[in-house]
Design a protein around this motif. Structure first.
Motif, PDB file in Angstrom:
ATOM      1  N   SER A  99       0.819  -1.214   0.000  1.00  0.00           N
ATOM      2  CA  SER A  99       0.000   0.000   0.000  1.00  0.00           C
ATOM      3  C   SER A  99       0.851   1.260   0.000  1.00  0.00           C
ATOM      4  CB  SER A  99      -0.935   0.008   1.214  1.00  0.00           C
ATOM      5  OG  SER A  99      -0.182  -0.120   2.401  1.00  0.00           O
ATOM      6  N   LYS A 463     -14.110   1.649  -3.005  1.00  0.00           N
ATOM      7  CA  LYS A 463     -13.775   0.251  -3.275  1.00  0.00           C
ATOM      8  C   LYS A 463     -12.273   0.003  -3.116  1.00  0.00           C
ATOM      9  CE  LYS A 463     -17.583  -0.982  -6.368  1.00  0.00           C
ATOM     10  NZ  LYS A 463     -18.112  -1.997  -5.408  1.00  0.00           N
ATOM     11  N   GLU A 466     -11.561  -0.302   0.568  1.00  0.00           N
ATOM     12  CA  GLU A 466     -12.041  -1.606   1.049  1.00  0.00           C
ATOM     13  C   GLU A 466     -11.105  -2.724   0.591  1.00  0.00           C
ATOM     14  OE1 GLU A 466     -15.997  -1.948  -0.424  1.00  0.00           O
ATOM     15  OE2 GLU A 466     -16.882  -0.724   1.195  1.00  0.00           O
ATOM     16  N   TRP A 467     -10.690  -2.657  -0.639  1.00  0.00           N
ATOM     17  CA  TRP A 467      -9.789  -3.666  -1.217  1.00  0.00           C
ATOM     18  C   TRP A 467      -8.436  -3.664  -0.489  1.00  0.00           C
ATOM     19  CZ3 TRP A 467      -5.399  -3.173  -4.629  1.00  0.00           C
ATOM     20  CH2 TRP A 467      -5.014  -4.390  -5.239  1.00  0.00           C
ATOM     21  N   SER A 468      -7.897  -2.456  -0.233  1.00  0.00           N
ATOM     22  CA  SER A 468      -6.615  -2.327   0.467  1.00  0.00           C
ATOM     23  C   SER A 468      -6.723  -2.854   1.894  1.00  0.00           C
ATOM     24  CB  SER A 468      -6.167  -0.856   0.486  1.00  0.00           C
ATOM     25  OG  SER A 468      -5.963  -0.373  -0.829  1.00  0.00           O
ATOM     26  N   THR A 469      -7.853  -2.530   2.535  1.00  0.00           N
ATOM     27  CA  THR A 469      -8.047  -2.966   3.923  1.00  0.00           C
ATOM     28  C   THR A 469      -8.147  -4.483   4.007  1.00  0.00           C
ATOM     29  OG1 THR A 469      -9.209  -0.900   4.416  1.00  0.00           O
ATOM     30  CG2 THR A 469      -9.502  -2.725   5.970  1.00  0.00           C
ATOM     31  N   LYS A 470      -8.833  -5.082   3.010  1.00  0.00           N
ATOM     32  CA  LYS A 470      -9.053  -6.520   3.033  1.00  0.00           C
ATOM     33  C   LYS A 470      -7.787  -7.313   2.720  1.00  0.00           C
ATOM     34  CE  LYS A 470     -12.121 -10.087   1.170  1.00  0.00           C
ATOM     35  NZ  LYS A 470     -13.286 -10.370   0.302  1.00  0.00           N
ATOM     36  N   TYR A 471      -6.962  -6.808   1.803  1.00  0.00           N
ATOM     37  CA  TYR A 471      -5.848  -7.615   1.315  1.00  0.00           C
ATOM     38  C   TYR A 471      -4.461  -7.126   1.751  1.00  0.00           C
ATOM     39  CZ  TYR A 471      -9.343  -9.799  -1.668  1.00  0.00           C
ATOM     40  OH  TYR A 471     -10.435 -10.469  -2.122  1.00  0.00           O
TER      41      TYR A 471
END
Length: 472
Positions: A99, A463, A466-471
């Motif tokens: 990130s 999105k 959310e994607w960064s937080t999840k992965y």
């Protein structure tokens, strides 16, 4: 020094002088710091007889004991620091998450600034110069306040420091508790205190007013546990040396011993044998190769502890000789000591050894854990299952298996207590860390992935977050 408040002006002058020198010392090269340490080591070795004389005049400590316990640990630590300082000070790279792709991350150790070292009287040279070594290695300016109870050693340390260092780098301030109080009000960047838990609480309170970081090297009742299968003579031999070294005035001295009930007689017999072998070898009836008690106040405290404990029913198996005009207390062994007796309440800090018995090891563990955490836990056992059980279930600052005190001589080990027995660690790399500020540094490129997450927060940014937080 305390007359007419001259000491206040002198402390203010030194503090301001060293503050002006902080940036130069912080940015000093590693070679410069190593050169200072080499000069210190050479000075100590060339003047070891003067150090021995000064310590003898304060504590009547035998010169061989001064060399072993005051000079050797200092010289050994200087060698260790010189050998490893460049490695310790090298910036350490760390991985950067995806990130933050493109960024470079690392940390490095920097000097804290102007630091204060307050040292005690019991090992007046080693416990002053030991922390000074790692404070210099970290690039700090240092004010050292040695104990007024060991004036000969304090005076010699003042001369040593003046001969080697400019006072904008290292300075010694002598004086009593009034002087120490003034020093604590100055707002040092770090305070390194060695002494009693009672005084440490006052130091910590003062440090909180200026938000100074602290290292507290304290003490406590360091217990010895002897496994019933262990060679009882070997244990007695080592415990005798460690307990009566420096006449018991050692923060890591064995404070009391737990031995299996059926082995009590043999253990005490071996203690008495080695006390006579180590300290009565000249046949005079008085101890040789033996240190004195620092002063009359500490002598009277120990005498009172002894007398109250005997009145409570303790049996004197060895020693018990108190000579007030010489501040002399012979190596003393007590048995039939209750776990709730007077001598078991606070650190003894003298040449009196209570020997208690046990039947179940878990009862001993429960007893030790009911008290403030000791500075050291000593266990004598060849049974790995036995000593691991004790180590895993007893809280202490440090732990030594099958010996006493020896761990202090290893500069590669962190040394220090736990809560009531100390805060922070010292020696070698761990002392260097204690006197250093750990500074994180990140370098970002011109364009970063993080910029994709800036407002306004539309559907795409939402999105992406959310994607960064999840992965990631």
């Amino acid at each position: 020094m305390a007359e007419n408040h001259d000491y206040e002006r002198e402390i203010n002058r030194l503090f301001e002088l060293q503050k002006k020198n902080v940036v130069r010392l912080r940015t000093s090269s590693i070679d410069e710091r190593i050169a200072k340490l080499k000069k210190l080591k050479e000075y100590i070795w060339e003047n070891k007889e003067k150090i021995q004389e000064a310590v003898y005049n304060d504590l009547r400590k035998p010169p061989e004991e001064v060399l072993l316990t005051e000079i050797y640990p200092v010289v050994s630590e200087i060698r260790h620091v010189i050998k490893n300082l460049k490695k310790w000070t090298k910036p350490k790279k760390v991985r950067t998450p995806i990130s933050l792709f493109g960024a470079k991350s690392y940390y490095r150790f920097e000097a804290k600034g102007v630091v204060l070292i307050i040292s005690p009287w019991n090992y007046p040279f080693e416990l002053s110069i030991g922390p000074l070594i790692t404070a210099i290695a970290a690039g700090n300016a240092v004010v050292l306040k040695p104990s007024e109870l060991s004036p000969h050693t304090s005076g010699y340390i003042k001369k040593l420091v003046a001969d080697i260092f400019d006072e904008s780098e290292v300075a010694v301030v002598e004086g009593d508790a009034v002087v120490a109080q003034k020093l604590l009000e100055m707002g040092f960047n770090h305070i390194f205190f060695t002494g009693s838990t009672k005084v440490a609480k006052a130091v910590l309170k003062k440090a909180s007013e200026t938000l100074s970081s602290v290292t507290l090297e304290l003490g406590g009742k360091s217990p010895v546990i002897i496994d019933g299968k262990f060679d009882i003579e070997e244990a007695a031999k080592k415990i005798t040396w460690g307990k009566y070294l420096n006449a018991g005035q050692t923060c890591i001295a064995p404070d009391y011993v737990f031995v299996k009930k059926e082995l009590l007689g043999d253990f005490v017999s071996h203690l008495k044998h080695y006390i006579k072998k180590y300290y009565y070898s000249d046949g005079s009836g008085r101890c040789s190769n033996y240190c004195g008690i620092i002063n009359e106040r500490h002598f009277n405290r120990l005498k009172n502890v002894f007398e109250v404990t005997v009145k409570e029913g303790a049996k004197v198996c060895e020693g018990g000789l108190f000579v007030e005009n010489e501040c002399y207390i012979s190596p003393t062994v007590l048995t039939d000591v209750g776990r709730d007796s007077y001598i078991m309440e606070e650190e003894i800090f003298g040449p009196i050894l209570p020997v208690l018995t046990y039947e179940k090891i878990d009862d001993v563990i429960e007893y030790i854990n009911s008290k403030p955490a000791p500075l050291v836990l000593y266990v004598f056992s060849r049974d790995r299952k036995f000593y691991r059980h004790v180590i895993n279930n007893v809280i202490s600052g440090d732990c030594l298996i099958n010996d006493v005190i020896a761990h202090f001589a290893n500069p590669r080990l962190p040394f220090g207590g736990h809560n009531a027995s100390g805060i922070g660690k010292s020696h070698g790399y761990y002392g260097f860390r204690e006197f250093s500020h750990l500074r994180s540094i990140m370098i970002q490129p011109k364009r970063t992935m993080l910029q994709l997450l800036y407002p306004p927060y539309g559907e795409f940014v939402k999105k992406l977050i959310e994607w960064s937080t999840k992965y990631f």
